[in-house]
Design a protein around this motif. Structure first.
Motif, short mmCIF file in Angstrom:
data_model
loop_
_atom_site.label_atom_id
_atom_site.label_comp_id
_atom_site.label_asym_id
_atom_site.label_seq_id
_atom_site.Cartn_x
_atom_site.Cartn_y
_atom_site.Cartn_z
N HIS A 1 -0.27 -39.35 10.31
CA HIS A 1 -1.47 -38.75 9.74
C HIS A 1 -2.68 -38.92 10.68
N LYS A 2 -2.73 -40.03 11.37
CA LYS A 2 -3.85 -40.29 12.28
C LYS A 2 -3.92 -39.25 13.39
N ILE A 3 -2.74 -38.87 13.95
CA ILE A 3 -2.74 -37.92 15.06
C ILE A 3 -2.63 -36.47 14.59
N GLY A 4 -2.47 -36.26 13.29
CA GLY A 4 -2.40 -34.90 12.76
C GLY A 4 -1.06 -34.23 12.91
N PHE A 5 0.00 -35.02 13.00
CA PHE A 5 1.35 -34.46 13.10
C PHE A 5 1.75 -33.90 11.74
N GLU A 6 2.07 -32.62 11.67
CA GLU A 6 2.38 -31.97 10.40
C GLU A 6 3.87 -31.91 10.11
N GLY A 7 4.70 -32.39 11.04
CA GLY A 7 6.14 -32.36 10.81
C GLY A 7 6.59 -33.43 9.83
N GLN A 8 7.87 -33.39 9.52
CA GLN A 8 8.45 -34.37 8.60
C GLN A 8 8.85 -35.64 9.36
N ILE A 9 8.67 -36.79 8.71
CA ILE A 9 9.27 -38.03 9.18
C ILE A 9 10.62 -38.15 8.46
N LEU A 10 11.69 -38.32 9.24
CA LEU A 10 13.03 -38.36 8.68
C LEU A 10 13.71 -39.68 8.99
N ILE A 11 14.49 -40.17 8.03
CA ILE A 11 15.41 -41.28 8.25
C ILE A 11 16.82 -40.73 8.18
N GLU A 12 17.70 -41.21 9.05
CA GLU A 12 19.08 -40.75 9.07
C GLU A 12 20.00 -41.85 8.52
N PRO A 13 20.57 -41.66 7.34
CA PRO A 13 21.44 -42.69 6.76
C PRO A 13 22.75 -42.85 7.54
N LYS A 14 23.21 -44.10 7.62
CA LYS A 14 24.53 -44.39 8.18
C LYS A 14 24.93 -45.77 7.71
N PRO A 15 26.20 -45.95 7.27
CA PRO A 15 26.58 -47.22 6.64
C PRO A 15 26.92 -48.34 7.61
N GLN A 16 27.41 -47.99 8.81
CA GLN A 16 27.94 -49.01 9.73
C GLN A 16 28.06 -48.37 11.10
N GLU A 17 28.49 -49.16 12.07
CA GLU A 17 28.75 -48.64 13.41
C GLU A 17 27.49 -48.11 14.08
N PRO A 18 26.79 -48.87 14.89
CA PRO A 18 27.32 -50.08 15.51
C PRO A 18 27.16 -51.37 14.70
N THR A 19 26.14 -51.44 13.83
CA THR A 19 25.97 -52.67 13.06
C THR A 19 26.98 -52.72 11.92
N LYS A 20 27.47 -53.91 11.60
CA LYS A 20 28.49 -54.04 10.56
C LYS A 20 27.99 -53.51 9.23
N HIS A 21 26.75 -53.87 8.86
CA HIS A 21 26.14 -53.36 7.62
C HIS A 21 24.73 -52.93 7.96
N GLN A 22 24.44 -51.63 7.80
CA GLN A 22 23.11 -51.11 8.10
C GLN A 22 22.32 -50.90 6.82
N TYR A 23 21.01 -51.13 6.93
CA TYR A 23 20.15 -51.06 5.75
C TYR A 23 19.98 -49.64 5.23
N ASP A 24 20.24 -48.63 6.08
CA ASP A 24 20.10 -47.24 5.65
C ASP A 24 21.48 -46.66 5.32
N TYR A 25 22.21 -47.34 4.46
CA TYR A 25 23.64 -47.08 4.21
C TYR A 25 23.96 -45.65 3.82
N ASP A 26 23.25 -45.09 2.86
CA ASP A 26 23.50 -43.73 2.39
C ASP A 26 22.22 -43.21 1.74
N VAL A 27 22.28 -42.00 1.18
CA VAL A 27 21.09 -41.39 0.60
C VAL A 27 20.50 -42.26 -0.51
#
Length: 434
Positions: free
Chosen positions: A218-244
Motif C-alpha cells: 500500500h505504501k508504494i501504491g502496488f495495485e496487484g494481488q499479494i498471493l500465498i502459494e499453499p504446499k504441504p511438504q517438500e522441501p520442508t517436512k511440514h510447511q505452515y502453508d499446508y493447503d487452502v
C-alpha cells in the motif's frame, strides 16, 4: 536477440498442421464472453523453463544451454533474450519469475538488488517490444543455504531482515514492471522436527512478515494481488502453508483475509491429499482465490514432479470452478512445469507448452459449455431444493434455536428418507463434455 530458438517459427492455431502448432488453443476465439487468451491468461515460468538444468537427486544436469552457468550478468541477459524469444514463439501474454531466476547471486544484498534492477531495465525494453506482461514476481527465499531454516520463520533475525530486504526489492521491481500479482512461496517456512521448533514464535514471525509486505504494498501504491502459494511438504517436512484451509486460518489469525489471496498449484493440491478443483472451490468459497499454477504430478512417484498438464477432464473440472467464481481477475494460468531430463532439444520446450496450452483450452471450453448448459448446476440446485422453503430457511435464521427445531421435527412425524447423490450420473455428464 537469442539464437537458441532461431529455427522455430511463432506458433499459429492450425488443427491440421504437421509440425508445431496450436491444435485447440485459438487465442481469438470467444468463450464465455471473452477471448480465449483473456480467459486463460497463460504465463511461462522463468525458473523451470530457463533456469533448471535437468538435475535430480541422483544425477547432475542434462541440459546444456548457452546461458549456463548462471553466474554473470552477461549470461543473465542472454537468458532474457532467449526467454522473450520463447514468449514470442508461444504468443504467451504473461511470464513469471523469482529474483534468483533472472540475476546471479552477488556478494551483498545491495549487489543483488542492483543486478535485479539492471535486469528489470532489460525486461522493460523487451516487454514494450513484445507486449508480454508480468503475471507475478517473487523473491526466492529457499535455495541459498542461508534459508535452510526458512526466511520469515528463521531463528536468526539477520536472515529475517535479509528476507525482508529481498522481498521489498522484488515487490518494488514487480510494481515497476506492472506486475498483476506478487507471490510468497514458503518452501522453507516450516519445520523438520518439533525438537528444535517453537511453533508459536515462528507463526508470529510469519504473520508479522506478511503484514509488513501488505503494508509496503500500500505504501508504494502496488495495485496487484499479494498471493500465498499453499504446499504441504517438500522441501520442508511440514510447511505452515499446508493447503487452502490452513492458509485461510492463518490469514484470519492475523487479520489478512481481505488483503491476501492464494495461488493454487495442482501438484501441491495432490500432495495435500486434495483434488485441484477442491482447493480452487474452497478458495472461491472463502473469498481468497487468486491464481493457479497449472501442472501435474506423476501419481506413481508420490512427490511434486511438475509435469505439463495432459489430462483434459482434470483440467476441465479446475476451470469449471474458476469460471463459476467469475474467472481469474488479476490471476492467470502459470505453467509451473518442467521438461523431463531426457527432453533436451529447444523444440521440446516449445512443444511442451503448446500441448499444455491446448489441453487448457479444451478444458476451459468444456467447462464453459457445462456452465452454459446448466449441466451440473441444475442437478446441484435440485439436490438442495428442500432448503428453499420458508420453513427450512427459518432453521438457519439467527433467532432459531436448537430446541425449536427439535420440537418441530418431533411434532411433524416425518421420517426423512435418503435421496441418491447421483455421483456416477454426474461423472457421465462431465465425460460427455470432454
Amino acid at each position: 536477440m537469442s539464437s537458441y530458438f532461431s529455427e522455430i517459427e511463432p506458433l499459429k492455431y492450425d488443427p491440421d498442421a504437421e509440425g508445431l502448432s496450436f491444435r485447440h488453443y485459438d487465442p481469438e476465439r470467444q468463450v464465455a464472453g471473452k477471448r480465449l487468451e483473456d480467459q486463460l491468461r497463460f504465463a511461462v515460468a522463468y525458473w523451470h523453463s530457463l533456469v533448471w538444468d535437468g538435475s535430480d537427486p541422483f544425477g547432475g544436469g542434462t541440459f546444456q544451454r548457452p546461458w549456463f552457468p548462471h553466474d554473470t550478468m552477461e549470461q543473465a541477459k542472454a537468458k532474457a533474450d532467449a526467454a522473450f524469444e520463447m514468449f514470442r514463439i508461444l504468443r504467451a501474454p504473461f511470464f513469471a519469475f523469482h529474483d534468483h531466476d533472472v540475476r546471479p547471486e552477488g556478494d551483498s544484498l545491495q549487489e543483488n538488488h542492483r543486478r535485479l534492477n539492471e535486469i528489470a531495465d532489460v525486461f522493460e525494453v523487451k516487454m514494450a517490444e513484445t507486449g508480454t506482461r508480468l503475471l507475478w514476481g517473487t523473491a526466492n527465499l529457499f535455495t541459498h543455504r542461508r534459508f535452510m531454516s526458512g526466511g520469515a520463520t528463521n531463528p536468526d533475525p539477520d536472515v529475517f531482515a535479509w528476507s525482508a530486504s529481498s522481498v521489498r526489492a522484488c515487490l518494488e521491481v514487480t510494481h515497476r514492471l506492472g506486475g498483476e500479482n506478487y507471490v510468497l512461496w514458503g518452501g522453507r517456512e516450516g519445520y523438520e522436527t518439533l525438537l528444535n521448533t517453537d511453533l508459536n514464535r515462528e507463526l508470529e514471525q510469519m504473520g508479522r512478515f506478511l503484514s509488513m509486505v501488505v503494508e509496503h504494498k500500500h505504501k508504494i501504491g502496488f495495485e496487484g494481488q499479494i498471493l500465498i502459494e499453499p504446499k504441504p511438504q517438500e522441501p520442508t517436512k511440514h510447511q505452515y502453508d499446508y493447503d487452502v484451509a490452513t492458509v485461510y486460518g492463518f490469514l484470519k489469525r492475523f487479520g489478512l483475509e481481505n488483503e491476501v489471496r492464494l495461488n493454487i498449484e495442482q501438484g501441491h493440491a495432490i500432495l495435500a491429499g486434495h483434488s485441484f478443483e477442491h482447493e480452487i472451490a474452497l478458495a472461491q468459497t472463502l473469498g481468497v482465490f487468486g491464481s493457479i499454477d497449472m501442472n501435474r504430478n506423476d501419481y506413481q512417484s508420490g512427490w511434486d514432479t511438475d509435469q505439463f498438464p495432459n489430462n483434459v477432464p482434470e483440467v476441465a473440472l479446475a476451470y469449471y470452478e474458476i469460471l463459476r467464481g467469475g474467472g481469474f481477475g488479476r490471476g492467470g494460468t502459470n505453467f509451473d512445469s518442467k521438461l523431463r531430463r531426457q527432453s533436451l532439444a529447444p523444440e521440446d520446450l516449445i512443444a511442451a507448452h503448446a500441448g499444455a496450452m491446448d489441453v487448457c483450452a479444451q478444458g476451459l471450453e468444456a467447462a464453459a459449455r457445462m456452465i452454459a448448459d446448466d449441466a451440473l448446476e441444475g442437478p446441484r440446485r435440485d439436490r438442495y431444493a428442500g432448503w428453499e422453503t420458508e420453513t427450512a430457511r427459518g432453521m438457519l435464521a439467527p433467532d432459531a434455536s436448537l430446541a425449536d427445531i427439535a420440537d418441530r421435527a418431533e411434532a411433524s412425524g416425518i421420517d426423512p428418507q435418503p435421496r441418491s447423490g447421483r455421483q456416477e450420473i454426474l461423472e457421465n455428464i462431465v465425460n460427455r463434455y470432454v
